[in-house]
Design an enzyme around this catalytic site. Structure first.
Site, PDB file in Angstrom:
ATOM      1  N   ASP A 106       2.099  41.117  38.067  1.00  0.00           N
ATOM      2  CA  ASP A 106       0.828  40.502  37.723  1.00  0.00           C
ATOM      3  C   ASP A 106       0.059  41.524  36.873  1.00  0.00           C
ATOM      4  O   ASP A 106       0.483  42.675  36.704  1.00  0.00           O
ATOM      5  CB  ASP A 106       0.050  40.086  38.983  1.00  0.00           C
ATOM      6  CG  ASP A 106      -0.980  39.013  38.669  1.00  0.00           C
ATOM      7  OD1 ASP A 106      -1.328  38.233  39.562  1.00  0.00           O
ATOM      8  OD2 ASP A 106      -1.417  38.936  37.494  1.00  0.00           O
TER       9      ASP A 106
HETATM   10  C1  GLC Z   1      -4.145  37.241  36.447  1.00  0.00           C
HETATM   11  C2  GLC Z   1      -3.552  36.339  37.494  1.00  0.00           C
HETATM   12  C3  GLC Z   1      -2.218  35.772  37.107  1.00  0.00           C
HETATM   13  C4  GLC Z   1      -2.157  35.596  35.600  1.00  0.00           C
HETATM   14  C5  GLC Z   1      -2.175  36.986  34.992  1.00  0.00           C
HETATM   15  C6  GLC Z   1      -2.141  36.944  33.458  1.00  0.00           C
HETATM   16  O1  GLC Z   1      -4.819  38.307  37.035  1.00  0.00           O
HETATM   17  O2  GLC Z   1      -3.442  36.830  38.811  1.00  0.00           O
HETATM   18  O3  GLC Z   1      -2.081  34.529  37.806  1.00  0.00           O
HETATM   19  O4  GLC Z   1      -0.976  34.908  35.237  1.00  0.00           O
HETATM   20  O5  GLC Z   1      -3.295  37.743  35.426  1.00  0.00           O
HETATM   21  O6  GLC Z   1      -3.315  36.391  32.984  1.00  0.00           O
END
Ligand code: GLC
Length: 732
Positions: free
Chosen positions: A284
């Protein structure tokens, strides 16, 4: 003789297809193996890095100027860039690198792309997998036409706690239904061929257990027994992997004391080995770097070490891998085989996307013009929006409105808010959202609008002008709820009640004596007890996206008879949270003096899982278990008659639950094991048949082994998880 020849021909054809598949696979493997052999260690580390948009910034904010890094072969993927022109610019930079390995482009295309679809929790209310899959198909089509190859969806985290703002992004509380929705979304996004220019890679997130943060506080620790995880949270991840999801995303949270991003059990033992997952796992946002914050790594090098060893293939945004992997391999702390496996997984997907054949295959401006915000997209969005609306309360024959209705007092700023209609995690073109106000005007009815309350303060404002609007109108429609910005990531709440002033306004409107319809707009289950008691008609419209206005009008005027059902329990008060329908009997089952209950509140929720009304009514009768002694490996056919006893044609989601009466572990008092959405003309009866296999009656033990035990079961069927007819059967 002819039959024999036909048989021989069919065998040869199927052998040919198998042979072709095998040859394609060996061609790919040969190509990728040869490429890996030619790559330097620095280029391999580059493939494991995803940078953000115009400049790569990690959690420490250092800015690496991604175009330069890309041209030097230091980047494997870019996120948050879309549009054919922009993507072409980045891909051209990649073509300047030594080996010209193409980039893959990812973005959070969560519910529609430029055409806004209902938020995922709203879509889940449709209990219509075909519609959900179609929505994902058109979402993928728009995103691919925009140059994207990959979306960070579906979010499949099961959620029992509406304090957590990200319940808006998932399919609710049930693992069985969440699995069905996860599969529909993966198949919709990926289609049958990733190399097709209208499909994109799915990314199953957030692995794992992110939906159960302690106290409902986003990013908080997750701590649960393996048996609890396996039975209530794991199934949608597993179903999505089995459906062929191309990628997974590790979660921010720790899972039983180890951060998911460095959790060897989750990433290697369970996903890659037990489930034989051959795609790749992306972290993430910054979650590799955040291992330092978790205090399981002292620095970026240690973070890179534990993450890559745990099976985390690609690092999103933070730069621990790019800065340290080369040294870790040279110092023999990380085997080159571990790095090569991660590189191979990523290159395999680039190959399957067709990007080695043509790095610019998704960069077609004509296709972008044809498919982005197409009329077809909007039509699919509107259909799914109509099906996502849940009728919570209906009295006094106010709904549906007559086609001759002359005037409506429309109260509340949410009725005019394009931005709020989009919900959280929206990439929609806000300018093209049709609000409820627009749609009502387009319908030709006289709309007497009044603000009613201030959207920031929730204070009742200009009540005199509200009364004036009501005096001039036949009916009142009032839109209340939370702002779209109040749910989504980092939007946990300690109180999910609708603002008391908004509820007080509804009570005042009801007192005027005019018929009042309440529209509840929100991204999560909410508490609204005063309105629930005082209002006679309540529709839950969630956040429906670009076609919100037309969809709500079609339901208000009965062009579409609402059929939505709640994918999450609506609590009566905060003290009941976390709450779900799959609770266990306990040793002192409710009801009873000394039983599992409260002294200051009922245990029953405001509205149960699976609940939703229609403009018509349905009667269930004649529940039968056709074969009540199931031998292992056989099926139990369950049939029930459903009759439309009302004045309108309508759809009903017929739900089937089972209860395992005695088992070697404690089991829920009921579990959803099947549902069928049927369309019944008024006065008609349909016999609905479910086919339950013994395998569906099993559960996971604490070692995540799936167990099917003999014994007595109860089957329950009805239109929600409370009002059910039941019968017993036995599994031999
Ligand atoms: C965010 C979210 C995730 C998302 C990623 C990219 O913090 O937790 O669901 O896909 O970052 O934006």
């Amino acid at each position: 003789m002819r039959k024999l020849l036909l048989l021989v021909w069919m065998i040869l054809m199927s052998l040919g297809a198998v042979a072709q598949k095998m040859s394609e696979k060996s061609l790919k493997n040969g190509y990728i193996s040869n490429l890996i052999k030619r790559m330097t260690l620095e280029e391999k580390a580059g493939q494991l890095w995803q940078v953000a948009g115009s400049f790569a910034t990690g959690p420490d904010g250092n800015n690496l100027g991604s175009l330069k890094a890309i041209a030097e072969g230091k980047v494997g993927s870019v996120l948050n860039v879309s549009g054919v022109k922009n993507i072409r610019k980045y891909q051209e930079a990649a073509m300047q690198s030594r080996l010209k390995i193409p980039l893959i482009f990812g973005m959070d295309v969560i519910h529609g792309f430029r055409t806004g679809f209902p938020i995922p929790l709203a879509e889940a209310s449709s209990f219509d997998q075909q519609e959900i899959q179609k929505g994902a198909r058109w979402t993928g089509t728009e995103a691919a036409a925009s140059g994207l190859n990959w979306t960070f969806a579906p979010m499949v985290d099961v959620g029992w706690d509406a304090r957590w703002g990200r319940v808006m992004e998932g399919a609710g509380e049930d693992p069985f239904y969440g699995s069905q929705v996860a599969v529909a979304r993966v198949k919709g996004l990926q289609g049958d061929d990733l190399a097709s220019t209208n499909t994109i890679m799915a990314c199953v997130k957030h692995f794992a257990g992110y939906g159960a943060p302690i106290a409902g506080k986003d990013y908080n620790s997750v701590d649960m027994s393996m048996g609890h995880f396996a039975n209530f949270y794991m199934p949608p991840y597993k179903a999505a992997a089995e459906a062929g999801a191309a990628t997974f995303m590790s979660a921010f949270n720790d899972f039983n004391n180890i951060p998911s991003t460095a959790n060897n059990f989750l990433l290697r033992s369970l996903l890659k080995e037990k489930w034989n997952f051959n795609g790749f796992i992306v972290s993430d946002w910054g979650s590799v770097g955040e291992l330092i914050n978790h205090r399981v790594a002292g620095n970026k090098k240690e973070a890179a070490n534990i993450a890559i060893m745990a099976g985390l293939d690609m690092e999103m945004v933070s730069n621990c891998y790019i800065e340290n992997l080369v040294d870790l391999v040279k110092e023999k702390k990380v085997s080159i085989n571990v790095v090569d496996d991660a590189v191979r997984r990523i290159l395999n997907k680039k190959y399957e996307l067709g990007l080695f054949e043509d790095p610019f295959r998704y960069c077609d401006e004509n296709r972008e013009k044809e498919f982005v915000e197409s009329a077809k997209s909007r039509e699919v969005a509107r259909s799914l929006s109509e099906r996502s609306i849940v009728l919570l309360k209906k009295q006094e024959n106010i709904l549906p409105f007559s086609k001759n209705l002359k005037s409506v007092a429309l109260i509340g700023p949410l009725a005019k808010s394009k931005k709020d209609m989009c919900g959280a995690w929206s990439t929609a073109n806000v300018n093209n959202v049709i609000t409820l106000y627009d749609a009502m005007k387009n319908r030709g009815v006289q709309v007497n609008y009044a603000q009613g309350y201030d959207l920031e303060s929730n204070q009742i404002v200009n009540y005199d002008s509200t009364l004036l609007a009501i005096e001039k109108s036949d009916v009142v429609v009032v839109a209340i709820g939370e702002r779209a910005s109040e749910s989504g990531e980092m939007r946990s709440k300690t109180d999910i009640s609708i603002a008391l002033q908004q509820q007080e306004l509804v009570s005042k409107l009801v007192k005027t004596g005019k018929p009042v319809v309440v529209l509840l707009m929100c991204g999560r289950p909410v508490i609204f007890n005063e309105v629930r008691d005082k209002a006679s008609n309540i529709l839950l419209t969630w956040w429906l996206g670009s076609e919100a206005g037309p969809a709500i009008c079609n339901v208000l005027w009965g062009d579409y008879n609402p059929s939505g059902k709640l994918p999450m329990t609506f609590p009566r008060n905060m003290g009941q949270i976390p709450i779900n329908y799959q609770y266990k009997s306990t040793g002192r089952p409710y009801p009873g003096d000394w039983s599992a209950k409260y002294i200051d509140s009922p245990v029953e929720p405001a509205y149960p899982f699976g609940y939703g009304l229609s403009y018509t009514t349905f009667k269930y009768s004649n529940l039968k278990v056709i074969s009540d002694n199931l031998n292992k490996g056989t099926h139990a056919k369950i049939s029930v008659d459903v009759t439309n006893t009302g004045q309108y044609d309508g759809e009903e989601v017929v739900q089937l639950y089972i209860r395992d009466e005695v088992a070697s572990v404690t089991r829920p008092i009921k579990e959803l094991k099947g549902f069928q959405k049927i369309n019944l003309k008024k006065g008609n009866t349909q016999t609905v048949v479910f086919d339950i296999t013994d395998n569906q009656l099993g559960f996971y033990d604490n070692n995540i082994n799936y167990i099917v035990e003999k014994g007595d079961f109860t089957v329950m069927v009805g239109g929600d998880s409370e009002n059910l007819s039941m019968k017993k059967f036995n599994l031999k």
